[in-house]
Design a protein around this motif. Sequence first.
Motif, PDB file in Angstrom:
ATOM      1  N   ALA A 553       0.807  -1.221   0.000  1.00  0.00           N
ATOM      2  CA  ALA A 553       0.000   0.000   0.000  1.00  0.00           C
ATOM      3  C   ALA A 553       0.844   1.278   0.000  1.00  0.00           C
ATOM      4  O   ALA A 553       0.430   2.297  -0.536  1.00  0.00           O
ATOM      5  CB  ALA A 553      -0.947  -0.023   1.190  1.00  0.00           C
ATOM      6  N   THR A 554       2.023   1.226   0.587  1.00  0.00           N
ATOM      7  CA  THR A 554       2.859   2.441   0.627  1.00  0.00           C
ATOM      8  C   THR A 554       4.190   2.143  -0.053  1.00  0.00           C
ATOM      9  O   THR A 554       4.576   0.970  -0.183  1.00  0.00           O
ATOM     10  CB  THR A 554       3.162   2.843   2.092  1.00  0.00           C
ATOM     11  N   PRO A 555       4.914   3.190  -0.465  1.00  0.00           N
ATOM     12  CA  PRO A 555       6.223   2.949  -1.098  1.00  0.00           C
ATOM     13  C   PRO A 555       7.153   2.149  -0.194  1.00  0.00           C
ATOM     14  O   PRO A 555       7.899   1.287  -0.663  1.00  0.00           O
ATOM     15  CB  PRO A 555       6.775   4.349  -1.341  1.00  0.00           C
ATOM     16  N   GLU A 556       7.084   2.389   1.120  1.00  0.00           N
ATOM     17  CA  GLU A 556       7.963   1.671   2.054  1.00  0.00           C
ATOM     18  C   GLU A 556       7.611   0.179   2.076  1.00  0.00           C
ATOM     19  O   GLU A 556       8.486  -0.672   2.043  1.00  0.00           O
ATOM     20  CB  GLU A 556       7.839   2.221   3.488  1.00  0.00           C
ATOM     21  N   LEU A 557       6.302  -0.093   2.109  1.00  0.00           N
ATOM     22  CA  LEU A 557       5.873  -1.502   2.120  1.00  0.00           C
ATOM     23  C   LEU A 557       6.266  -2.187   0.814  1.00  0.00           C
ATOM     24  O   LEU A 557       6.688  -3.341   0.789  1.00  0.00           O
ATOM     25  CB  LEU A 557       4.357  -1.593   2.318  1.00  0.00           C
ATOM     26  N   ARG A 558       6.117  -1.424  -0.286  1.00  0.00           N
ATOM     27  CA  ARG A 558       6.485  -2.006  -1.600  1.00  0.00           C
ATOM     28  C   ARG A 558       7.968  -2.364  -1.636  1.00  0.00           C
ATOM     29  O   ARG A 558       8.358  -3.424  -2.096  1.00  0.00           O
ATOM     30  CB  ARG A 558       6.166  -1.026  -2.730  1.00  0.00           C
ATOM     31  N   ALA A 559       8.775  -1.441  -1.110  1.00  0.00           N
ATOM     32  CA  ALA A 559      10.228  -1.692  -1.105  1.00  0.00           C
ATOM     33  C   ALA A 559      10.544  -2.931  -0.268  1.00  0.00           C
ATOM     34  O   ALA A 559      11.379  -3.760  -0.648  1.00  0.00           O
ATOM     35  CB  ALA A 559      10.965  -0.471  -0.565  1.00  0.00           C
ATOM     36  N   GLN A 560       9.838  -3.053   0.868  1.00  0.00           N
ATOM     37  CA  GLN A 560      10.075  -4.222   1.725  1.00  0.00           C
ATOM     38  C   GLN A 560       9.620  -5.509   1.024  1.00  0.00           C
ATOM     39  O   GLN A 560      10.332  -6.524   1.037  1.00  0.00           O
ATOM     40  CB  GLN A 560       9.334  -4.044   3.063  1.00  0.00           C
ATOM     41  N   ALA A 561       8.450  -5.426   0.365  1.00  0.00           N
ATOM     42  CA  ALA A 561       7.927  -6.613  -0.333  1.00  0.00           C
ATOM     43  C   ALA A 561       8.885  -7.031  -1.455  1.00  0.00           C
ATOM     44  O   ALA A 561       9.109  -8.223  -1.694  1.00  0.00           O
ATOM     45  CB  ALA A 561       6.538  -6.316  -0.895  1.00  0.00           C
ATOM     46  N   GLU A 562       9.459  -6.042  -2.134  1.00  0.00           N
ATOM     47  CA  GLU A 562      10.411  -6.347  -3.218  1.00  0.00           C
ATOM     48  C   GLU A 562      11.628  -7.073  -2.646  1.00  0.00           C
ATOM     49  O   GLU A 562      12.068  -8.089  -3.179  1.00  0.00           O
ATOM     50  CB  GLU A 562      10.837  -5.051  -3.917  1.00  0.00           C
ATOM     51  N   LYS A 563      12.112  -6.558  -1.519  1.00  0.00           N
ATOM     52  CA  LYS A 563      13.272  -7.201  -0.863  1.00  0.00           C
ATOM     53  C   LYS A 563      12.942  -8.637  -0.464  1.00  0.00           C
ATOM     54  O   LYS A 563      13.761  -9.544  -0.617  1.00  0.00           O
ATOM     55  CB  LYS A 563      13.648  -6.414   0.399  1.00  0.00           C
ATOM     56  N   ASP A 564      11.728  -8.825   0.079  1.00  0.00           N
ATOM     57  CA  ASP A 564      11.322 -10.165   0.536  1.00  0.00           C
ATOM     58  C   ASP A 564      11.278 -11.154  -0.625  1.00  0.00           C
ATOM     59  O   ASP A 564      11.707 -12.300  -0.490  1.00  0.00           O
ATOM     60  CB  ASP A 564       9.928 -10.121   1.186  1.00  0.00           C
ATOM     61  N   VAL A 565      10.760 -10.692  -1.761  1.00  0.00           N
ATOM     62  CA  VAL A 565      10.675 -11.581  -2.932  1.00  0.00           C
ATOM     63  C   VAL A 565      12.090 -11.940  -3.401  1.00  0.00           C
ATOM     64  O   VAL A 565      12.401 -13.098  -3.691  1.00  0.00           O
ATOM     65  CB  VAL A 565       9.857 -10.935  -4.068  1.00  0.00           C
ATOM     66  N   MET A 566      12.960 -10.938  -3.418  1.00  0.00           N
ATOM     67  CA  MET A 566      14.345 -11.205  -3.848  1.00  0.00           C
ATOM     68  C   MET A 566      15.014 -12.216  -2.915  1.00  0.00           C
ATOM     69  O   MET A 566      15.710 -13.136  -3.363  1.00  0.00           O
ATOM     70  CB  MET A 566      15.158  -9.909  -3.879  1.00  0.00           C
ATOM     71  N   ALA A 567      14.765 -12.039  -1.610  1.00  0.00           N
ATOM     72  CA  ALA A 567      15.377 -12.957  -0.630  1.00  0.00           C
ATOM     73  C   ALA A 567      14.846 -14.377  -0.828  1.00  0.00           C
ATOM     74  O   ALA A 567      15.581 -15.360  -0.648  1.00  0.00           O
ATOM     75  CB  ALA A 567      15.089 -12.462   0.793  1.00  0.00           C
ATOM     76  N   THR A 568      13.569 -14.492  -1.232  1.00  0.00           N
ATOM     77  CA  THR A 568      12.997 -15.821  -1.479  1.00  0.00           C
ATOM     78  C   THR A 568      13.719 -16.489  -2.649  1.00  0.00           C
ATOM     79  O   THR A 568      14.030 -17.685  -2.604  1.00  0.00           O
ATOM     80  CB  THR A 568      11.485 -15.700  -1.786  1.00  0.00           C
ATOM     81  N   VAL A 569      13.989 -15.713  -3.697  1.00  0.00           N
ATOM     82  CA  VAL A 569      14.698 -16.276  -4.862  1.00  0.00           C
ATOM     83  C   VAL A 569      16.107 -16.702  -4.454  1.00  0.00           C
ATOM     84  O   VAL A 569      16.571 -17.789  -4.819  1.00  0.00           O
ATOM     85  CB  VAL A 569      14.743 -15.275  -6.041  1.00  0.00           C
ATOM     86  N   ASP A 570      16.773 -15.860  -3.679  1.00  0.00           N
ATOM     87  CA  ASP A 570      18.127 -16.211  -3.208  1.00  0.00           C
ATOM     88  C   ASP A 570      18.101 -17.555  -2.501  1.00  0.00           C
ATOM     89  O   ASP A 570      18.979 -18.390  -2.688  1.00  0.00           O
ATOM     90  CB  ASP A 570      18.654 -15.167  -2.210  1.00  0.00           C
ATOM     91  N   LYS A 571      17.070 -17.756  -1.684  1.00  0.00           N
ATOM     92  CA  LYS A 571      17.002 -18.954  -0.866  1.00  0.00           C
ATOM     93  C   LYS A 571      16.604 -20.181  -1.689  1.00  0.00           C
ATOM     94  O   LYS A 571      17.141 -21.269  -1.491  1.00  0.00           O
ATOM     95  CB  LYS A 571      15.994 -18.725   0.261  1.00  0.00           C
ATOM     96  N   GLN A 572      15.703 -19.991  -2.629  1.00  0.00           N
ATOM     97  CA  GLN A 572      15.202 -21.121  -3.409  1.00  0.00           C
ATOM     98  C   GLN A 572      16.152 -21.518  -4.530  1.00  0.00           C
ATOM     99  O   GLN A 572      16.456 -22.681  -4.738  1.00  0.00           O
ATOM    100  CB  GLN A 572      13.851 -20.754  -4.052  1.00  0.00           C
ATOM    101  N   LEU A 573      16.557 -20.506  -5.284  1.00  0.00           N
ATOM    102  CA  LEU A 573      17.305 -20.783  -6.516  1.00  0.00           C
ATOM    103  C   LEU A 573      18.776 -20.405  -6.379  1.00  0.00           C
ATOM    104  O   LEU A 573      19.662 -21.084  -6.895  1.00  0.00           O
ATOM    105  CB  LEU A 573      16.641 -19.991  -7.660  1.00  0.00           C
ATOM    106  N   GLY A 574      19.021 -19.303  -5.693  1.00  0.00           N
ATOM    107  CA  GLY A 574      20.380 -18.781  -5.577  1.00  0.00           C
ATOM    108  C   GLY A 574      20.398 -17.356  -6.113  1.00  0.00           C
ATOM    109  O   GLY A 574      19.542 -16.985  -6.932  1.00  0.00           O
TER     110      GLY A 574
END
Length: 632
Positions: A553-574
Motif C-alpha cells: 500500500a505504501t512505497p515503504e511496504l512495496r520496497a520491503q515486499a520487493e526485498k522479501d521476494v528477492m530474498a525468497t529467490v536467493d534462498k530457493q534458486l540462488g
Amino acid sequence: MTSCKEFHRRSIEDRDGFWTEQAALVDWHKPFSKVLDYSRPPFAKWFVGGETNLCHNAVDRHLAARGDQKAIVYISTEVDREISYTYRELHAEVNRLAAIMLGMGVKRGDRVIIYMPMIPEAAFAMLACARIGAIHSVVFGGFAAASLAARIDDAKPSLMITSDAGMRAGKIVPYKHLVDESIRLAKHPPSKVLLVDRKLDPGMTRVEGRDADYATLRAQHMNAQVPVTWMESSEPSYILYTSGTTGHPKGVQRDVGGYTVALAASMKHIYCGAPGETMFTTSDIGWVVGHSYIIYGPLLAGMTSILYEGTPIRPDAGIWWKIVADHKVSVMFSAPTAIRVLKKQDPAFLKKYDLSALRHLFLAGEPLDEPTHSWITEALGRPVIDHYWQTETGWPILSSMPGIEATPVKFGSPSFPAYGYDLRLLRESDASDAADGEKGVVAIVPPLPPGCMTTVWGDDARFVKTYFSTFSSKQVYSTFDWGIRDKDGYYFILGRTDDVINVAGHRLGTREIEEAVSAHPNVAEVAVVGVADNLKGQLPIAFVVLKDVSRTATPELRAQAEKDVMATVDKQLGAIGRPGRVHFVTALPKTRSGKMLRRSIQALAEGRDPGDLTTIEDPTALEQIKSVLAAK
Ligand code: PRX
C-alpha cells in the motif's frame, strides 16, 4: 592447407572416415568396431564397442612424456594461494581420491554430486569419478539448497563431495551448510558426504556417520593405485543440469568415447592448444565451459590448465592479464560479460603485461556485442574469436577454426558451423531452409556429432520431445536460438526462441525463477522476463500479483515486499536468479486461453512495441505493466 569449408564438408559426407581420424587423437583400450550406430534416431552411439577412459586420456596417458610438466595451476586471489600440480602429482591425487571413493562404496555407474568452489580437489573429484566409472554431476556453487535438492532427487547420488566454503570477492560463501539443507529437503539423499575442509567457515558442522573428512582419508591412501575402469564408449561419463522452459532443469547426459574424441579434436582444430602450452579458461567448473575447457579439454591435450578462484577485478583489473603473462598463456577462453566489466576499467591494465604468448582469446556463452568485440581485439592485438555452443553440445557449434584455416573474423559473428555439425537455419513456419539474410531457427540435422548430449538423464522421451520435436515435418535438433547468415556464410545469433534467458553468461529459465518467486507465501502469480542489460546481457525482472495487496500500500511496504521476494529467490534458486526489479501489479496480461503474454511484457520492459494484442483477455493488465515501468 585444407579450408574450413572442405574440412566441414568431409566431416558430413565422409562421417566415418573423418571421425575415425579424430578418434586416433586419444587412446583406446579396445578399438571400436563401428564409428556410429544410428539405428534408433535421434539417439546416436559413437565409437561402438570401443573401450576408453576420460581420466586415462587426460592424466595417465601423459605421464611418460610430460609427467613433470604442470597439469593444473590453481591460483586463488581469494585466499591468496598458488599451487601447481604436475601430471604425476595430479595422477597421485586422483588415485587417492578414487581410492577414497571406492572405500566409501562408490561403484561404476553410481552418481556423485560435486558441489564445490574452484579448488583443485574439485578437479581431482571429477577425474576420480571418471577413473572409476562413476558419473559426476557438478552443481554450480551459486545454486541454493532447494535447487541442489531437485538435482539430488533426479540424480540419486550415492555420494556428495563438498567443501566448507568458497570465497567470492573476499566474502565467505558457505557450501557445506547448503549441502546439509539440501539433503534435508531431498527425497533421495546420499548416504555419504565427503568434506574438503578449507577451514574458512568456523560455523560449519559435521553429521556423525555421514560426513567423512577428506584430509584424514587422503592421509590413509597416500600410495593408492586405482586401476582405470575401461568404459564402453557410450556409457555415461557425466550429467550436467541445465535450464530450459520448465521449472525443472534437465540432466544433460554425456558419453565417454564421443566426448573424449570431440574435446581432443576441438583442442587441435579450434583452440590450437599444443601439448606443453597453457590454457586459461575463466569459467567455473559448475558450467559446461568449465567441464570442457578448464578440466577435460586442456588435460586431454597435454596442456597446463589454470584453475582460477577469484574475480576479474581483484586485487585489480589487471589480474587476468598478469596470469596470462606469468604463465605464458597461449589459449584464453572467457565470456563477453567479463570483457564488458574489464572495458569499464583503466585500459592501462591491459598494456602493463607481456601478453606475447597469447594467440587467441575465445569468447562464448552469450551474444558478443560489436563494440566489445572490437574493443578487446584492438586492446589485445590478437584475434578474438566469438564462438557459439550450448551445454547440450559440450563443444562449439559455430566457430572459426584457426587450427584448420585462419579465416577473417567479423565482429558480432561466431563465424561458421564447426565440423561435424550439419547445421541449418530453418523457417519457423514450415522448416524449410531460410535464405541468406533471413532469420531462422538454428537447427542441427541429426545425428548430433560426438561429444554432444546422448539423452536427458533418466528420460529418453524428454530428450526427443524437448529437442527434436520443434518441427512436425522434420526430426531436427533445435538449439532454440534464432540466427541469420550473411552472404559470406557468416552466422549471427539473434537470441532465444524460448523462455531461457542469459544473465552474465549464466543460463536460467524464466520458469525456474517464477517457481522460486512463487515460494513466497504472499505471491499469487508471477511473470519473469529477461530484459536487455548493458553489462550482464540480460537481467530478470519480475511482475508479481500478491494475495494480500495491502502489503504494497505504501512505497515503504512495496520496497520491503520487493526485498522479501528477492530474498525468497536467493534462498530457493540462488542469488544468480535474483530479479533486478520486482514490480507489483493486480493482474498479468494473458490471452483469453490463459497463456501469459511474456513477449509483450518483455517488449514493454525493453521500451519496444508489445506487438499484436488482439487476443489479450484484460487490456488493463498491460496498462498496469506500463505504469509500473514508467514509475521507476
Ligand atoms: O542462447 C545461446 C547462448 O547461450 C546458450 C547456451 O548456454 P549454455 O548452455 O550455458 O552454454 C554455454 C556454452 C558456451 C545458447 O543457446 N550463447 C552461447 N554462446 C553464444 C550465445 N549467444 C550468442 N553468441 C554466442 N557466442
